[in-house]
Design an enzyme around this catalytic site. Structure first.
Site, short mmCIF file in Angstrom:
data_model
loop_
_atom_site.label_atom_id
_atom_site.label_comp_id
_atom_site.label_asym_id
_atom_site.label_seq_id
_atom_site.Cartn_x
_atom_site.Cartn_y
_atom_site.Cartn_z
N THR A 155 0.83 -1.21 0.00
CA THR A 155 0.00 0.00 0.00
C THR A 155 0.86 1.26 0.00
O THR A 155 0.39 2.32 -0.38
CB THR A 155 -0.92 0.03 1.24
OG1 THR A 155 -0.13 -0.31 2.38
CG2 THR A 155 -2.06 -0.92 1.13
N ARG A 208 8.72 -1.58 -0.12
CA ARG A 208 9.41 -1.34 1.14
C ARG A 208 10.14 -2.62 1.54
O ARG A 208 9.52 -3.66 1.69
CB ARG A 208 8.38 -0.96 2.20
CG ARG A 208 9.00 -0.30 3.39
CD ARG A 208 7.95 0.16 4.36
NE ARG A 208 7.16 1.27 3.88
CZ ARG A 208 6.22 1.86 4.61
NH1 ARG A 208 5.96 1.43 5.83
NH2 ARG A 208 5.53 2.87 4.12
N SER A 250 8.74 5.35 5.42
CA SER A 250 7.84 6.00 6.36
C SER A 250 8.34 5.93 7.80
O SER A 250 9.41 6.42 8.12
CB SER A 250 6.44 5.40 6.21
OG SER A 250 5.52 6.10 7.00
N HIS A 251 7.59 5.26 8.65
CA HIS A 251 7.89 5.21 10.08
C HIS A 251 8.82 4.05 10.45
O HIS A 251 9.14 3.88 11.61
CB HIS A 251 6.59 5.10 10.85
CG HIS A 251 5.72 4.00 10.32
ND1 HIS A 251 5.04 4.13 9.12
CD2 HIS A 251 5.46 2.77 10.77
CE1 HIS A 251 4.39 3.00 8.88
NE2 HIS A 251 4.63 2.16 9.86
N LYS A 294 8.44 4.87 -3.42
CA LYS A 294 7.01 5.00 -3.68
C LYS A 294 6.82 5.88 -4.91
O LYS A 294 7.48 6.90 -5.05
CB LYS A 294 6.32 5.63 -2.48
CG LYS A 294 4.81 5.58 -2.59
CD LYS A 294 4.15 5.90 -1.27
CE LYS A 294 3.93 7.38 -1.15
NZ LYS A 294 2.86 7.73 -0.22
N ASP A 308 6.39 11.48 11.73
CA ASP A 308 7.15 10.26 11.46
C ASP A 308 8.29 10.50 10.47
O ASP A 308 8.57 11.64 10.09
CB ASP A 308 6.21 9.16 10.95
CG ASP A 308 5.76 9.39 9.53
OD1 ASP A 308 5.67 10.57 9.12
OD2 ASP A 308 5.50 8.41 8.81
N ASP A 356 8.86 10.24 7.26
CA ASP A 356 8.70 11.02 6.03
C ASP A 356 7.71 12.18 6.20
O ASP A 356 7.35 12.82 5.21
CB ASP A 356 8.27 10.11 4.87
CG ASP A 356 6.94 9.44 5.12
OD1 ASP A 356 6.59 9.20 6.30
OD2 ASP A 356 6.21 9.17 4.14
N ASP A 374 4.47 12.42 7.13
CA ASP A 374 3.03 12.43 6.82
C ASP A 374 2.16 12.08 8.03
O ASP A 374 0.96 12.28 8.00
CB ASP A 374 2.71 11.56 5.60
CG ASP A 374 3.16 10.12 5.76
OD1 ASP A 374 3.77 9.79 6.79
OD2 ASP A 374 2.89 9.33 4.83
N ARG A 375 2.76 11.55 9.08
CA ARG A 375 1.97 11.22 10.27
C ARG A 375 2.13 12.27 11.36
O ARG A 375 3.15 12.96 11.40
CB ARG A 375 2.42 9.88 10.86
CG ARG A 375 2.14 8.72 9.96
CD ARG A 375 2.50 7.43 10.65
NE ARG A 375 2.11 6.32 9.79
CZ ARG A 375 1.98 5.07 10.19
NH1 ARG A 375 2.22 4.76 11.45
NH2 ARG A 375 1.62 4.13 9.36
N THR A 397 -8.16 0.87 4.42
CA THR A 397 -6.92 1.43 4.93
C THR A 397 -6.00 1.85 3.77
O THR A 397 -5.92 1.16 2.77
CB THR A 397 -6.22 0.36 5.79
OG1 THR A 397 -7.05 0.12 6.92
CG2 THR A 397 -4.85 0.81 6.26
N GLU A 438 -6.92 8.76 9.20
CA GLU A 438 -6.83 7.36 9.61
C GLU A 438 -6.45 7.31 11.09
O GLU A 438 -5.81 8.24 11.60
CB GLU A 438 -5.74 6.64 8.82
CG GLU A 438 -6.02 6.51 7.36
CD GLU A 438 -5.05 5.55 6.71
OE1 GLU A 438 -5.41 4.38 6.54
OE2 GLU A 438 -3.93 5.96 6.38
N GLU A 439 -6.79 6.18 11.71
CA GLU A 439 -6.46 6.01 13.12
C GLU A 439 -4.95 5.93 13.35
O GLU A 439 -4.48 6.12 14.46
CB GLU A 439 -7.14 4.76 13.69
CG GLU A 439 -7.05 3.49 12.86
CD GLU A 439 -5.67 2.93 12.69
OE1 GLU A 439 -4.93 2.95 13.67
OE2 GLU A 439 -5.35 2.46 11.57
N SER A 440 -4.20 5.64 12.30
CA SER A 440 -2.76 5.43 12.41
C SER A 440 -1.99 6.76 12.35
O SER A 440 -0.97 6.84 11.70
CB SER A 440 -2.30 4.49 11.30
OG SER A 440 -2.74 4.98 10.05
N LYS A 448 -1.32 12.27 3.40
CA LYS A 448 -1.57 12.80 4.73
C LYS A 448 -0.43 13.76 5.06
O LYS A 448 0.63 13.71 4.43
CB LYS A 448 -1.71 11.68 5.74
CG LYS A 448 -0.57 10.70 5.77
CD LYS A 448 -0.99 9.45 6.54
CE LYS A 448 0.07 8.38 6.44
NZ LYS A 448 -0.49 7.06 6.19
N ARG A 457 -3.26 -6.48 13.56
CA ARG A 457 -3.79 -5.29 14.23
C ARG A 457 -5.21 -5.60 14.69
O ARG A 457 -6.03 -6.10 13.91
CB ARG A 457 -3.81 -4.10 13.29
CG ARG A 457 -2.46 -3.77 12.68
CD ARG A 457 -2.41 -2.32 12.21
NE ARG A 457 -1.30 -2.05 11.32
CZ ARG A 457 -0.03 -1.90 11.70
NH1 ARG A 457 0.29 -2.03 12.98
NH2 ARG A 457 0.92 -1.64 10.82
#
Ligand code: G1P
Ligand code: ZN
Length: 548
Positions: A23, A27, A118-119, A131, A282, A284, A286-287, A349, A368-370, A381, A501
Site C-alpha cells: 500500500t 518497502r 515512512s515510520h 514509492k 514520522d 517522512d 506524513d503522520r 486502509t 486514519e487512526e494510524s 496525509k 492489528r
C-alpha cells in the site's frame, strides 16, 4: 561526446521476483535495496509504466534515511536515460512526503518518486522504500503499481546515463545529458502552502506568548520544516523543535509518532505541567501525534475535532464538502459529519482511497487512526499541517487541548478506541489465526460477544463512489448491537514476519461516563476477541507489542 551523455544498457541475468509494491510502495530492508541492480530494476519498471515520462517533469526526494542521496543519484541518471525533460529534487535530497505531493502538483510533474520507508527504522540495518506518486500528487493507483510489478517480473535490463551525480548541496540548475535538473529548497514551497491555509499572525501570537510547544521531529525529515515554521516564522523559542536534524538512521530510533516510540515527548506532556502542546511526526513527515498537557489526543478524535472546528482556519472558512475516514478509524468523525449535514465516507486502509474522493471534490478532510490526517491541499496525509491546524484551533479558542477534547465529547459523545498491534509474528501463525476467524464469520451473526450480540460479521469491501471499483478483503469486522466493534487486519506495511492489528471501539453518548481509561472501557471487548481469535495462544505473545 562527454561522459555524461552516454546511455548505458545494463543487462539483468534474472529479473527480481519480489518487487511487489504494497500500500505504501516497495518497502524492503536497506540490505535488500543494496543488492546490485535491485533499486534500478524497480525504477526501470516505474519509468516504463508511468504515463508521460518522456518529455515530462519528475519530482524525486526522500526522508533522508541511509541510501537517500545515492538513490537520488541513480534515479536522476535513469530518468535522463528515459527522456525525462526536467527532474526536480531538493537540497540534501530532503523532501517530506507531503511536500513532495505539493511539488508534484504545483510544478505540473507527471509523477514523483519518494524515497522512504515512512515510520520504519532506517540505517544499514533498517528499511528503505520507493514509492511512486501520480500527477495528482497521490500514491499511484493499483492499476499502475500492478503494471510496474508485472514489468519487474520479466525485466531483462535497464537504461542509465553514465556520469557523476549532480550535487545536492545547494539550490541550482544543472544538466544531466539532455535533462534539466532543478535542485530547490524543499522547505520553501511547503511553508508557503501552509501560510495560505492558516493564520500565521494568530498562531505566532500564541507561540510568542506563555504557550509552550514541544515538537519532536524524531531525527527525521520534518526537522528543517518544523524549525523554519515554528522557530522561524512563528517565533517559538529556540529548542522548541527537538531532534530536528535529520539523521540517516534517525539516531537509532523508530520514527513512528506514537506513545511507544515517541515516549520521551509523551512523558514530557503526560507526566509534567511544563508544556501546553506536544506533537511529533514520522520518518517522512506524513503522520502526526497530538498531545496536550496531560492529554493524549486519539487520532480518530483528532479528525473529528478538526472537522468540527475546520472553519476556524482561513483555508477552510467556507466549510467542508465532506469527510472520509478509513474503516478501522473510529466513527467519531461520522457523528460530527452528521451534525454538520455533510457526507462521511468509510474507505479501506491506505491513503490512495481518499485520493479519488479528494480529486472529485467529494471531501475536504480525511484521516486514519494510524496518526494520519489530511485535506484537499495535497494528496497525502500531512503531519505538520495537522499540527498547525491544532495550533490554529487553540489560538482562536484560547483554551487548552483537554478542554477542546472534553467539550467535544460532551457535545458528540465519546468513542473509546484502541489499537493493539502484535508485531513480527510468524507469518504462518498470523495467517492461520486470520483465516480461521474469516472462516467463522458466516456463523458469528447473532451470537453473544462481550455481553453484547454480534449484529454483523463481515470482511470489509468498498465500492469506490467515484469510479465504481470494488476493493474487497479489507479487514474482518464484528459489529455489535450497541454500536461497539472489533476489527482484525493484517498489516500491509511491515517488513518482518506479519503484524496483526486489533482495533477496538465502543461509543458512550453525551451524558454517559466520558472519563474512563480506554483500556478499561474496552476491557470486555479485549478479552472476548482474545478468546474468539485465540490471539495469545496462536501468536505466543502475552500482550501486544504496541498499544495505542
Ligand atoms: C499502516 C497504517 C495505515 C497507513 C499505512 C501507511 O498500514 O495502519 O493506516 O495508511 O500504514 O502509512 P498497515 O501496516 O496497517 O497496512
Ligand atoms: Zn509516513
Amino acid at each position: 561526446m562527454p561522459m555524461s551523455t552516454l546511455v548505458r544498457q545494463v543487462a539483468l541475468e534474472h529479473p527480481f521476483q519480489d518487487q511487489k509494491p504494497g500500500t505504501s510502495g516497495l518497502r524492503k530492508s536497506t540490505r535488500q535495496f543494496a543488492t546490485p541492480h535491485y533499486l534500478e530494476s524497480f525504477v526501470e519498471a516505474a519509468l516504463r509504466v508511468v504515463p508521460g515520462i518522456e518529455g515530462g517533469t519528475l519530482v524525486v526526494g526522500g526522508d533522508g534515511r541511509h541510501g537517500n542521496r545515492e538513490a537520488i543519484g541513480v534515479i536522476s541518471r535513469m530518468a535522463a536515460a528515459h527522456g525525462v525533460a526536467r527532474l526536480i529534487t531538493t537540497t540534501g535530497g530532503i523532501l517530506s512526503t507531503p511536500a513532495a505531493s505539493h511539488l508534484i502538483r504545483s510544478r505540473g510533474a507527471v509523477a514523483g518518486i519518494i524515497l522512504s520507508a515512512s515510520h520504519n527504522p532506517g540505517g544499514p540495518d533498517g528499511d528503505f522504500g520507493v514509492k511512486v506518486n501520480g500527477a495528482n500528487g497521490g500514491p499511484a493507483p493499483e492499476s499502475v503499481t500492478d503494471a510496474i510489478y508485472a514489468v519487474t517480473t520479466s525485466l531483462d535490463g535497464y537504461r542509465i546515463l553514465d556520469g557523476d551525480p549532480i550535487s545536492l548541496d545547494h539550490p541550482g540548475e544543472h544538466c544531466l545529458g539532455e535533462m534539466a535538473v532543478t535542485v530547490l529548497d524543499g522547505v520553501e514551497d511547503y511553508v508557503t502552502l501552509m501560510q495560505g491555509l492558516f493564520d500565521f499572525d494568530r498562531i505566532g501570537a500564541l507561540l510568542r506568548g506563555n504557550f509552550r510547544l514541544a515538537f519532536d521531529a524524531m531525527h527525521a525529515v520534518t526537522g528543517p520544516y518544523a524549525t523554519r515554521l515554528f522557530e522561524g516564522l512563528l517565533g517559538a523559542p529556540a529548542g522548541t523543535v527537538r531532534n530536528g536534524v535529520p539523521l540517516e538512521d534517525f539516531g537509532g530510533g523508530h520514527p513512528d509518532p506514537n506513545l511507544t516510540y515517541a515516549h520521551e515527548l509523551a512523558a514530557l506532556l503526560l507526566e509534567s505541567d511544563v508544556y501546553d502542546f506536544g506533537a511529533a511526526c514520522d520518518g517522512d513527515g506524513d503522520r502526526n501525534m497530538i498531545l496536550g498537557r496531560r492529554c493524549f489526543v486519539n487520532p480518530s478524535d483528532s479528525l473529528a475535532v478538526l472537522t468540527a472546528n475546520a472553519t476556524l482556519a482561513p483555508g477552510y472558512s467556507g466549510g467542508l464538502a465532506g469527510v472520509a475516514r478509513s474503516m478501522p478509524t473510529s466513527a467519531a468523525a461520522d457523528v460530527v459529519a452528521r451534525a454538520l449535514g455533510i457526507p462521511c465516507f468509510e474507505t479501506p486502509t491506505g491513503w490512495k482511497f481518499f485520493g479519488n474522493l479528494l480529486d472529485a471534490g467529494r471531501i475536504t478532510l480525511c484521516g486514519e487512526e494510524s496518526f494520519g490526517t489530511g485535506s484537499n491541499h495535497i494528496r497525502e496525509k500531512d503531519g505538520l499541517w495537522a499540527v498547525l491546524f491544532w495550533l490554529q484551533i487553540l489560538a482562536v479558542r484560547g483554551c487548552p487541548v483537554s478542554t477542546v477534547i472534553g467539550e467535544h465529547w460532551h457535545t458528540y459523545g465519546r468513542h473509546y478506541y484502541s489499537r493493539h498491534d502484535y508485531e513480527a509474528i510468524a507469518s504462518d501463525a498470523a495467517h492461520g489465526l486470520y483465516d480461521r476467524v474469516k472462516g467463522m464469520l458466516p456463523s458469528l451473526g447473532g451470537s453473544r460477544f462481550a455481553g453484547r450480540t454480534i449484529a454483523t460479521a463481515d470482511d470489509f469491501a468498498y465500492t469506490d463512489p467515484v469510479d465504481g471499483s470494488l476493493t474487497s478483503g479489507q479487514g474482518l469486522r464484528l459489529l455489535l448491537d450497541d454500536g461497539s466493534r472489533v476489527v482484525l487486519r493484517l498489516s500491509g506495511t511491515g517488513t518482518q514476519g506479519a503484524t496483526l492489528r486489533v482495533y477496538l471501539e465502543s461509543f458512550v453518548a453525551p451524558g454517559g461516563d466520558l472519563a474512563q481509561d480506554p483500556q478499561q472501557a474496552l476491557g470486555a471487548l479485549i478479552t472476548a476477541i482474545d478468546d474468539l481469535a485465540e490471539i495469545r495462544q496462536r501468536t505466543g505473545m502475552e500482550r501486544p507489542t504496541v498499544i495505542t
